[in-house]
Scaffold this motif. Structure first.
Motif, PDB file in Angstrom:
ATOM      1  N   LEU A  69      43.309   6.911  34.186  1.00 31.79           N
ATOM      2  CA  LEU A  69      43.719   7.120  35.587  1.00 31.79           C
ATOM      3  C   LEU A  69      42.603   6.532  36.428  1.00 31.79           C
ATOM      4  O   LEU A  69      41.482   7.069  36.461  1.00 31.79           O
ATOM      5  N   GLY A  70      42.886   5.419  37.069  1.00 32.98           N
ATOM      6  CA  GLY A  70      41.851   4.662  37.775  1.00 32.98           C
ATOM      7  C   GLY A  70      41.407   5.323  39.071  1.00 32.98           C
ATOM      8  O   GLY A  70      41.990   6.318  39.526  1.00 32.98           O
ATOM      9  N   ASN A  71      40.391   4.718  39.672  1.00 28.16           N
ATOM     10  CA  ASN A  71      39.826   5.269  40.915  1.00 28.16           C
ATOM     11  C   ASN A  71      40.839   5.328  42.056  1.00 28.16           C
ATOM     12  O   ASN A  71      40.696   6.121  42.984  1.00 28.16           O
ATOM     13  N   ARG A 101      41.530   9.092  29.929  1.00 24.01           N
ATOM     14  CA  ARG A 101      40.263   9.143  30.682  1.00 24.01           C
ATOM     15  C   ARG A 101      40.595   9.115  32.172  1.00 24.01           C
ATOM     16  O   ARG A 101      41.579   8.496  32.582  1.00 24.01           O
ATOM     17  N   VAL A 102      39.750   9.759  32.940  1.00 23.82           N
ATOM     18  CA  VAL A 102      39.989   9.828  34.384  1.00 23.82           C
ATOM     19  C   VAL A 102      38.766   9.271  35.105  1.00 23.82           C
ATOM     20  O   VAL A 102      37.622   9.634  34.786  1.00 23.82           O
ATOM     21  N   ALA A 103      39.010   8.412  36.087  1.00 24.45           N
ATOM     22  CA  ALA A 103      37.893   7.822  36.841  1.00 24.45           C
ATOM     23  C   ALA A 103      37.162   8.908  37.639  1.00 24.45           C
ATOM     24  O   ALA A 103      37.796   9.701  38.335  1.00 24.45           O
ATOM     25  N   GLU A 104      35.851   8.914  37.540  1.00 24.88           N
ATOM     26  CA  GLU A 104      35.075   9.861  38.359  1.00 24.88           C
ATOM     27  C   GLU A 104      35.291   9.576  39.846  1.00 24.88           C
ATOM     28  O   GLU A 104      35.110  10.435  40.684  1.00 24.88           O
ATOM     29  N   ASN A 116      33.230   6.566  34.164  1.00 20.89           N
ATOM     30  CA  ASN A 116      33.095   5.506  35.155  1.00 20.89           C
ATOM     31  C   ASN A 116      34.123   4.448  34.736  1.00 20.89           C
ATOM     32  O   ASN A 116      33.868   3.618  33.861  1.00 20.89           O
ATOM     33  N   ALA A 117      35.304   4.513  35.328  1.00 22.68           N
ATOM     34  CA  ALA A 117      36.436   3.761  34.782  1.00 22.68           C
ATOM     35  C   ALA A 117      36.248   2.251  34.850  1.00 22.68           C
ATOM     36  O   ALA A 117      36.662   1.529  33.939  1.00 22.68           O
ATOM     37  N   SER A 118      35.614   1.753  35.902  1.00 20.92           N
ATOM     38  CA  SER A 118      35.456   0.297  35.972  1.00 20.92           C
ATOM     39  C   SER A 118      34.520  -0.175  34.866  1.00 20.92           C
ATOM     40  O   SER A 118      34.769  -1.207  34.227  1.00 20.92           O
ATOM     41  N   ALA A 119      33.450   0.606  34.593  1.00 20.23           N
ATOM     42  CA  ALA A 119      32.536   0.241  33.502  1.00 20.23           C
ATOM     43  C   ALA A 119      33.263   0.369  32.153  1.00 20.23           C
ATOM     44  O   ALA A 119      33.118  -0.480  31.265  1.00 20.23           O
ATOM     45  N   PHE A 120      34.067   1.413  32.029  1.00 19.16           N
ATOM     46  CA  PHE A 120      34.828   1.628  30.792  1.00 19.16           C
ATOM     47  C   PHE A 120      35.758   0.438  30.536  1.00 19.16           C
ATOM     48  O   PHE A 120      35.803  -0.107  29.430  1.00 19.16           O
ATOM     49  N   ALA A 156      33.914  -2.747  29.536  1.00 19.60           N
ATOM     50  CA  ALA A 156      33.508  -2.726  28.121  1.00 19.60           C
ATOM     51  C   ALA A 156      34.706  -3.004  27.217  1.00 19.60           C
ATOM     52  O   ALA A 156      34.605  -3.733  26.224  1.00 19.60           O
ATOM     53  N   GLN A 157      35.841  -2.449  27.582  1.00 12.66           N
ATOM     54  CA  GLN A 157      37.050  -2.683  26.781  1.00 12.66           C
ATOM     55  C   GLN A 157      37.420  -4.162  26.791  1.00 12.66           C
ATOM     56  O   GLN A 157      37.741  -4.742  25.755  1.00 12.66           O
ATOM     57  N   ARG A 158      37.349  -4.754  27.958  1.00 17.06           N
ATOM     58  CA  ARG A 158      37.732  -6.164  28.057  1.00 17.06           C
ATOM     59  C   ARG A 158      36.749  -7.043  27.304  1.00 17.06           C
ATOM     60  O   ARG A 158      37.129  -8.015  26.664  1.00 17.06           O
ATOM     61  N   GLU A 159      35.476  -6.661  27.410  1.00 16.54           N
ATOM     62  CA  GLU A 159      34.443  -7.417  26.691  1.00 16.54           C
ATOM     63  C   GLU A 159      34.679  -7.370  25.182  1.00 16.54           C
ATOM     64  O   GLU A 159      34.437  -8.333  24.470  1.00 16.54           O
ATOM     65  N   ALA A 160      35.210  -6.233  24.736  1.00 17.55           N
ATOM     66  CA  ALA A 160      35.492  -6.086  23.294  1.00 17.55           C
ATOM     67  C   ALA A 160      36.819  -6.753  22.918  1.00 17.55           C
ATOM     68  O   ALA A 160      37.302  -6.608  21.795  1.00 17.55           O
TER      69      ALA A 160
END
Ligand code: GDP
Ligand code: IMO
Ligand code: MG
Length: 474
Positions: A66-68, A94-97, A209-213, A216-220
């Motif tokens: 659930l994004g920001n 996961r939920v965006a802070e 921190n959804a944007s960081a999450f 990282a997913q995209r990088e992987a």
């Protein structure tokens, strides 16, 4: 790689089903706006999953985010997760802070404000969506990250709750401590309840921190799908304001509300989901409306001829267009092409998924609102006349920017020959060429008018009732 799913009309276009079909190859499914006002249906192995907040990909074991840009009611979130677990699934959400929390006073205010608005009421879902986004823009919201820090939570509540109490009491004339509000304006009760939600989110590692999450997913190398809720004509900027929701379901919202760059969304596919006819829950104009629904269709709207009422009943019955909770009939009408041209323009669709073609099967003729003509006969004020004289009698191909003008648009209908009602699962198994010729002519008209190819055709609610013309991930 990303794929973004966007409603092109007024919601309930079948987005959940398309997320399910295209989500097969996705690793992460992200909701980027809205909250538990959505209702997305996924039919999997005969079981129907109705999700209002949890991303539809959860049904197939995808990580949900659930994004920001979302507004999150933790109570709904946990109860939906519990229900999915009872259905034998193991959802990972996961939920965006940075997402905002819906508090009980938002729901209460949603109801009170709607009642006050009379003609301006949108017929909201009552979930507190508008009031929560108001607080976000007013910089007095409580964010998911705040729930994890009791001191910050307390501070936020002590600032905002007295304002809500004053609003309810002094503007709307209610006692905020009245039993009917069940402690919605009680700082201590809210603090305890939301601190507990914060603990539960933290214990389960859900607040991120959804944007960081996502980075990282995209990088992987993971595939990310953005799941829009609502639809373009309910968008707060691009929809039929004020009969809209309070967020941006349009494709740009995926970048802002998902926490990724516009280039990330733009490099992927953006699929516009189209219901083969039109439905609307709530008030506001609808130039191609068939029939009339008490309490929702505007006084001078709809087509109340016997023939139109009969068609509306046919579409409602075939498409199950009745409220899931109330059983009330939903507003239905023909496809509205000016609305779709506007949607194609503001979203930049790379492809279309046209659903519910099976619902229209069996009709002798299927019509579409190809364009509008402005009805100038009912103008009441001189200023209106001045503003619209240049459009008098002209053919209008896209939705006007003001809702008042849209309400005066009369649809110019085009007629297509209808199609029969074959075994749709068999048709879907054979592919696009097996579709009835007249249904193909209808699809080709839509694709030509929007200058966008058809990627998917929905001929029933399940995945097996879907014709996939184009894969989106390669
Ligand atoms: P969403 O909000 O856009 O996800 O759509 P909803 O789930 O609220 O409403 C769509 C309804 O139509 C659901 O009951 C779906 O199962 C169903 N549905 C989706 N696609 C099709 C289709 O092509 N044909 C039929 N008959 N039903 C469909
Ligand atoms: P999905 O994602 C259809 C409508 C409401 C109301 C207006 C504002 O299932 O397509 P809100 O509670 O958001 O402030 O209500 O928007 N609405 C929807 N209509 N489908 C939806 O979601 C909707 N979400 C909100 O009926 O007119
Ligand atoms: Mg829905």
């Amino acid at each position: 790689m990303t794929v973004t799913i966007v409603g092109s009309q007024l919601g309930d276009e079948g987005k959940g089903g398309i997320v399910d079909v295209y989500g097969e190859a996705a690793d992460v499914v992200v909701r980027y706006q809205g909250g538990d006002n959505a209702g997305h249906t996924v039919v999997h192995e005969g079981e129907k999953y109705k999700l209002s907040l949890v991303p539809s990909g959860a049904v197939r074991g995808k990580v949900g985010v659930l994004g920001n840009g979302c507004v999150v009611n933790p109570e709904t979130l946990f109860s939906e997760l519990d229900t999915l677990r009872e259905q034998g699934l193991t959802p990972d959400v996961r939920v965006a802070e940075r997402a905002h929390a819906i508090l009980p006073y938002h729901r209460v205010l949603d109801g009170i404000e709607e009642a006050e608005k009379e003609d301006l009421a949108a017929g909201t879902t009552g979930r507190g969506i508008g009031p929560t986004y108001e607080d976000k823009a007013g910089r007095r919201g409580v964010r998911i990250g705040d729930l994890l820090d009791p001191e910050v939570l307390r501070e936020r509540l002590e600032y905002v709750v007295p304002q809500k109490r004053a609003l309810v009491e002094n503007v709307f004339g209610h006692d905020p401590d009245d039993e009917q509000f069940e402690g919605a304006f009680d700082i201590d009760a809210l603090y305890e309840q939301y601190r507990e939600y914060g603990e539960r989110l933290a214990d389960n590692g859900m607040a991120v921190n959804a944007s960081a999450f996502l980075a990282a997913q995209r990088e992987a190398g993971k595939n990310v799908m953005f799941e829009g809720a609502q639809g373009t004509s309910l968008d707060i900027d691009h929809g039929s304001y004020p009969y809209v929701t309070s967020s941006n379901p349009t494709a740009g919202g995926a970048a802002v509300g998902g926490g990724v760059g516009p280039t990330v969304v733009g490099q992927g596919e953006i699929v516009g989901i189209v219901k083969g006819y039109l439905s609307r829950v709530g008030t506001g104009p609808m130039p191609t409306e068939l029939g009339f629904v008490e309490g929702q269709t505007p006084e001078d709207g709809g087509d109340t001829s016997d023939e139109a009422e009969e068609l509306a009943k046919f579409i409602r019955d075939e498409g199950g267009e009745y409220g899931t909770v109330t059983g009330r009939p939903r507003r239905v009408g023909w496809l509205d092409m000016p609305m779709l041209r506007h949607a194609a323009n503001v979203n930049g669709f790379t492809g279309l998924a046209v659903n519910h073609l099976d619902v229209l099967a069996g009709l002798d003729e299927v019509q579409v609102g190809h364009s509008y003509t402005l009805d100038t006969t009912e103008q009441s004020s001189a200023s209106n006349q001045n503003a619209t004289r240049s459009d008098d009698g002209e053919e209008i191909l896209t939705m006007p920017a003001t809702t008042e003008k849209w309400a005066r648009c009369e649809a110019n209908l085009r007629t297509f020959d209808g199609w029969a009602d074959p075994d749709w699962t068999e048709v879907a198994a054979e592919g696009y060429d097996a579709l009835p010729e007249n249904a193909k002519a209808y699809l080709e008209y839509i694709a030509d008018e929007l200058e966008t190819p058809i990627y998917v055709v929905g001929v029933g609610p399940g995945r097996e009732d879907t014709v996939i013309v184009e894969s989106v991930w390669d």
